[in-house]
Design a protein around this motif. Structure first.
Motif, PDB file in Angstrom:
ATOM      1  N   THR A  87      36.633  54.205  95.651  1.00 23.82           N
ATOM      2  CA  THR A  87      35.738  55.056  96.188  1.00 23.82           C
ATOM      3  C   THR A  87      34.892  54.386  97.042  1.00 23.82           C
ATOM      4  OG1 THR A  87      34.531  54.697  94.310  1.00 23.82           O
ATOM      5  CG2 THR A  87      35.810  56.407  94.075  1.00 23.82           C
ATOM      6  N   GLY A  88      34.687  52.831  96.994  1.00 23.47           N
ATOM      7  CA  GLY A  88      33.587  52.407  97.701  1.00 23.47           C
ATOM      8  C   GLY A  88      32.221  52.683  97.502  1.00 23.47           C
ATOM      9  N   VAL A  89      32.142  53.141  96.098  1.00 26.89           N
ATOM     10  CA  VAL A  89      31.111  53.380  95.590  1.00 26.89           C
ATOM     11  C   VAL A  89      30.973  53.095  94.194  1.00 26.89           C
ATOM     12  CG1 VAL A  89      29.281  55.232  94.939  1.00 26.89           C
ATOM     13  CG2 VAL A  89      30.654  55.372  96.861  1.00 26.89           C
ATOM     14  N   GLY A  90      29.740  52.580  93.482  1.00 20.61           N
ATOM     15  CA  GLY A  90      29.558  52.104  92.091  1.00 20.61           C
ATOM     16  C   GLY A  90      29.667  53.359  91.074  1.00 20.61           C
ATOM     17  N   ILE A  91      29.598  53.093  89.675  1.00 20.95           N
ATOM     18  CA  ILE A  91      29.900  54.050  88.830  1.00 20.95           C
ATOM     19  C   ILE A  91      28.566  55.055  88.968  1.00 20.95           C
ATOM     20  CG2 ILE A  91      29.838  54.580  86.278  1.00 20.95           C
ATOM     21  CD1 ILE A  91      31.511  51.948  86.016  1.00 20.95           C
ATOM     22  N   ALA A  92      27.542  54.430  89.059  1.00 21.16           N
ATOM     23  CA  ALA A  92      26.123  55.612  89.034  1.00 21.16           C
ATOM     24  C   ALA A  92      26.365  56.205  90.283  1.00 21.16           C
ATOM     25  CB  ALA A  92      24.936  54.682  88.870  1.00 21.16           C
ATOM     26  N   GLY A  93      26.780  55.654  91.366  1.00 17.47           N
ATOM     27  CA  GLY A  93      26.880  56.606  92.527  1.00 17.47           C
ATOM     28  C   GLY A  93      27.776  57.536  92.385  1.00 17.47           C
ATOM     29  N   ASN A  94      28.899  57.410  91.700  1.00 19.57           N
ATOM     30  CA  ASN A  94      29.938  58.324  91.842  1.00 19.57           C
ATOM     31  C   ASN A  94      29.446  59.530  90.838  1.00 19.57           C
ATOM     32  OD1 ASN A  94      32.484  57.936  93.300  1.00 19.57           O
ATOM     33  ND2 ASN A  94      32.432  55.989  92.122  1.00 19.57           N
ATOM     34  N   ILE A  95      28.595  58.980  89.655  1.00 26.54           N
ATOM     35  CA  ILE A  95      28.120  60.144  88.831  1.00 26.54           C
ATOM     36  C   ILE A  95      27.265  60.949  89.529  1.00 26.54           C
ATOM     37  CG2 ILE A  95      26.865  60.517  86.808  1.00 26.54           C
ATOM     38  CD1 ILE A  95      27.913  58.005  85.761  1.00 26.54           C
ATOM     39  N   ARG A  96      26.324  60.420  90.128  1.00 25.55           N
ATOM     40  CA  ARG A  96      25.295  61.054  90.911  1.00 25.55           C
ATOM     41  C   ARG A  96      25.962  62.125  92.101  1.00 25.55           C
ATOM     42  NH1 ARG A  96      23.573  60.160  95.782  1.00 25.55           N
ATOM     43  NH2 ARG A  96      24.320  58.108  96.022  1.00 25.55           N
ATOM     44  N   ARG A  97      26.993  61.745  92.512  1.00 25.91           N
ATOM     45  CA  ARG A  97      27.723  62.406  93.636  1.00 25.91           C
ATOM     46  C   ARG A  97      28.360  63.705  93.132  1.00 25.91           C
ATOM     47  NH1 ARG A  97      30.202  58.682  98.322  1.00 25.91           N
ATOM     48  NH2 ARG A  97      28.286  57.433  99.057  1.00 25.91           N
ATOM     49  N   HIS A  98      29.073  63.455  91.924  1.00 23.83           N
ATOM     50  CA  HIS A  98      29.880  64.484  91.520  1.00 23.83           C
ATOM     51  C   HIS A  98      29.845  65.294  90.016  1.00 23.83           C
ATOM     52  CE1 HIS A  98      32.755  63.178  94.677  1.00 23.83           C
ATOM     53  NE2 HIS A  98      32.501  61.879  94.367  1.00 23.83           N
ATOM     54  N   TYR A  99      28.633  64.464  89.414  1.00 17.03           N
ATOM     55  CA  TYR A  99      28.299  65.236  87.975  1.00 17.03           C
ATOM     56  C   TYR A  99      26.924  65.694  88.016  1.00 17.03           C
ATOM     57  CZ  TYR A  99      32.881  63.195  86.808  1.00 17.03           C
ATOM     58  OH  TYR A  99      34.126  63.303  86.714  1.00 17.03           O
ATOM     59  N   SER A 100      26.357  66.102  86.896  1.00 20.34           N
ATOM     60  CA  SER A 100      25.039  66.580  86.888  1.00 20.34           C
ATOM     61  C   SER A 100      23.949  65.572  86.619  1.00 20.34           C
ATOM     62  CB  SER A 100      24.984  67.698  85.848  1.00 20.34           C
ATOM     63  OG  SER A 100      23.603  67.945  85.247  1.00 20.34           O
ATOM     64  N   ALA A 101      22.771  65.726  86.869  1.00 15.27           N
ATOM     65  CA  ALA A 101      21.636  64.820  86.880  1.00 15.27           C
ATOM     66  C   ALA A 101      21.430  64.611  85.387  1.00 15.27           C
ATOM     67  CB  ALA A 101      20.574  65.215  87.525  1.00 15.27           C
ATOM     68  N   ALA A 102      21.733  65.680  84.834  1.00 16.09           N
ATOM     69  CA  ALA A 102      21.466  65.768  83.172  1.00 16.09           C
ATOM     70  C   ALA A 102      22.557  64.562  82.268  1.00 16.09           C
ATOM     71  CB  ALA A 102      21.828  67.240  82.585  1.00 16.09           C
ATOM     72  N   ILE A 103      23.581  64.241  83.082  1.00 17.48           N
ATOM     73  CA  ILE A 103      24.421  63.201  82.709  1.00 17.48           C
ATOM     74  C   ILE A 103      23.930  62.007  83.293  1.00 17.48           C
ATOM     75  CG2 ILE A 103      27.055  62.222  82.644  1.00 17.48           C
ATOM     76  CD1 ILE A 103      27.664  65.234  83.014  1.00 17.48           C
ATOM     77  N   LEU A 104      23.820  61.690  84.457  1.00 19.74           N
ATOM     78  CA  LEU A 104      23.044  60.650  85.284  1.00 19.74           C
ATOM     79  C   LEU A 104      22.204  59.976  84.537  1.00 19.74           C
ATOM     80  CD1 LEU A 104      23.497  58.688  87.695  1.00 19.74           C
ATOM     81  CD2 LEU A 104      22.087  60.291  88.867  1.00 19.74           C
ATOM     82  N   TYR A 105      21.095  60.524  84.402  1.00 17.12           N
ATOM     83  CA  TYR A 105      19.842  59.841  84.093  1.00 17.12           C
ATOM     84  C   TYR A 105      19.741  59.491  82.593  1.00 17.12           C
ATOM     85  CZ  TYR A 105      18.190  61.001  88.670  1.00 17.12           C
ATOM     86  OH  TYR A 105      17.950  60.967  90.152  1.00 17.12           O
ATOM     87  N   PRO A 106      20.270  60.450  81.750  1.00 15.87           N
ATOM     88  CA  PRO A 106      20.077  59.521  80.188  1.00 15.87           C
ATOM     89  C   PRO A 106      21.313  58.523  80.232  1.00 15.87           C
ATOM     90  CG  PRO A 106      20.455  62.090  80.124  1.00 15.87           C
ATOM     91  CD  PRO A 106      20.645  61.522  81.798  1.00 15.87           C
ATOM     92  N   LEU A 107      22.348  58.466  80.705  1.00 17.25           N
ATOM     93  CA  LEU A 107      23.073  57.295  80.808  1.00 17.25           C
ATOM     94  C   LEU A 107      22.592  56.095  81.560  1.00 17.25           C
ATOM     95  CD1 LEU A 107      26.763  58.814  81.597  1.00 17.25           C
ATOM     96  CD2 LEU A 107      25.709  58.289  79.332  1.00 17.25           C
ATOM     97  N   VAL A 108      22.015  56.227  82.645  1.00 11.81           N
ATOM     98  CA  VAL A 108      21.260  55.265  83.218  1.00 11.81           C
ATOM     99  C   VAL A 108      20.191  54.594  82.394  1.00 11.81           C
ATOM    100  CG1 VAL A 108      20.058  54.209  85.478  1.00 11.81           C
ATOM    101  CG2 VAL A 108      22.175  55.702  85.571  1.00 11.81           C
ATOM    102  N   GLY A 109      19.371  55.666  81.840  1.00 16.72           N
ATOM    103  CA  GLY A 109      18.182  55.131  80.927  1.00 16.72           C
ATOM    104  C   GLY A 109      18.832  54.333  79.684  1.00 16.72           C
TER     105      GLY A 109
END
Length: 439
Positions: A87-109
């Motif tokens: 993809t040329g993008v890291g895991i967090a970047g892919n989550i941000r682009r294709h999934y909900s912020a409700a998934i992204l921020y708790p996992l990164v936190g």
């Protein structure tokens, strides 16, 4: 032309005198990248403490876990690297682009909390190890290691920084060298390696979950995916593989070999740490080890000064690898989540937020040692948080590999997909066991 011919003539004898196998080996070693560094970072000072405790408490009985966990950790790390390369993008970047912020921020936190606690425990262990070797104030050494790690990441371009990290991994061979010094019975070691010895006691299950929480950790997923992106961007003619599928065979073969070797290196070193402490500490009735430095100190009267020195040097050396990986994975994850310019190849003035996250995470880890960080509690909470975070991250990663919007026309091979889901299932059991033990 004459000078060129003369220069070629001078070089020819040395090239011809070099054995063919050595030339190929040197070329292969130079090609190694993120996989070998990730594998070495997996044996961080906190991991050394975990493996030392397992060896001291159970002797050789849990050596088999290194064989069992290897294919699971190798494949899940390959999948992490695959996502970054494709993809040329890291895991967090892919989550941000294709999934909900409700998934992204708790996992990164969760990742950030676990990483900072782990950073604190690792830096404290490094300071304590250096104090054992040369004396002096452990807290001052802890601060020094934190500053060195941050300055190295900021001051050195990625290519140079990656080369430093890669060759630093050689220090981990001290644990194999320690095994040459200590004496161990061959048959119990063979049985412990190839014949699983299962106990349903709470202490055994807790130790078993600690192995998987240590070997399969979310910060390694984020780090390897993002550094594969760095490798691709640093190469002038390479592109994300979903945009350049013709490059896939060569790049994925290189990535797979690098990753599998790195994870094998990680587990071989962990095997020797368990072997060393089982042969010396467990055999002499020392069964309660809380830190890697304590294990090193316990080895001194039982196995001699050289074994103590090698074990201590290993703690410091692997910490120098793991601290940049822990802090760097935090910076990549949060930086991608916040859409910041990221990358170790960027100059400081072009990625202030990225380097700021890296520095703050490290300095908070240092600060934890000034408020009486308890190494056992730190390791426990880090393992619990990593165990909880690993499952949803791994599920998300596996779903990414089947999403055409993310991967384009490329597909993860069937074997890797099956083993990846098996690894996810194993981590689910591990996380549930950790929570049950905590409750």
């Amino acid at each position: 032309m004459a000078k060129e011919a003369s220069s070629s003539a001078r070089r020819a004898p040395s090239e011809k005198s070099r054995p063919h196998w050595l030339s190929r080996l040197l070329i292969y070693l130079k090609a190694l990248g993120p996989g070998i560094v990730t594998g070495a970072a997996d044996d961080d000072p906190s991991g050394i403490a975990t493996y030392s405790q397992i060896g001291a408490q159970f002797g050789f009985a849990m050596l088999w876990t290194m064989l069992f966990s290897y294919p699971l950790m190798a494949v899940i790390q390959e999948i992490s690297a695959w996502i970054g390369r494709v993809t040329g993008v890291g895991i967090a970047g892919n989550i941000r682009r294709h999934y909900s912020a409700a998934i992204l921020y708790p996992l990164v936190g969760l990742l950030l909390i676990a990483n900072v606690i782990n950073l604190g425990a690792d830096l404290g262990a490094m300071g304590a190890a250096l104090q054992l070797v040369i004396g002096g104030p452990a807290l001052l050494y802890t601060v020094g290691f934190g500053v060195i790690s941050v300055v190295g990441a900021v001051a050195l371009p990625y290519k140079q920084y990656a080369k430093y990290l890669k060759w630093t991994t050689l220090v981990l061979f001290v644990y194999a060298a320690t095994a040459l010094i200590v004496k161990f019975p061959l048959m119990p070691v063979m049985l412990g390696t190839f014949v699983p010895s299962i106990s349903f006691s709470n202490s055994y299950w807790t130790a078993l979950t600690a192995v998987f929480g240590t070997t399969i950790s979310p910060y390694l997923f984020f780090w390897q995916a993002s550094v594969e992106v760095e490798e691709q961007r640093a190469a002038p003619h390479e592109k994300p593989l979903k945009h350049a599928p013709s490059q896939a065979p060569a790049q994925l073969d290189r990535m797979r070999g690098d990753t599998y070797l790195g994870m094998a290196f990680s587990n071989i070193i962990a095997f020797f740490i368990i072997l060393d402490t089982g042969a010396v500490l467990h055999a002499h009735g020392v069964t309660d080890i809380q830190t890697g430095a304590q294990a090193a100190e316990a080895l001194r009267p039982l196995a001699g000064e050289l074994a103590f020195l090698l074990f201590s040097i290993g703690i410091i050396g692997t910490g120098l690898i793991a601290i940049p990986v822990l802090a760097g994975s935090s910076a990549y994850a949060l930086g991608e989540a916040l859409k910041l310019p990221i990358g170790l190849e960027r100059k400081l003035d072009r990625a202030k937020g990225f380097y700021g996250i890296l520095a703050v995470a490290t300095l908070i880890g240092v600060a934890l040692n000034f408020i009486g960080l308890n190494p056992i509690k730190a390791l426990f909470w880090s393992a619990v948080i990593n165990g909880v975070a690993a499952v949803p991250i791994m599920i998300t990663m596996m779903l990414m590999t089947s999403n055409k919007k993310i991967t384009g026309g490329l597909r993860l091979p069937t074997l890797q997909r099956v083993v990846g889901w098996i690894a996810t299932g194993v981590m689910f059991v591990v996380a549930a066991s950790m929570i049950a033990t905590f409750l």
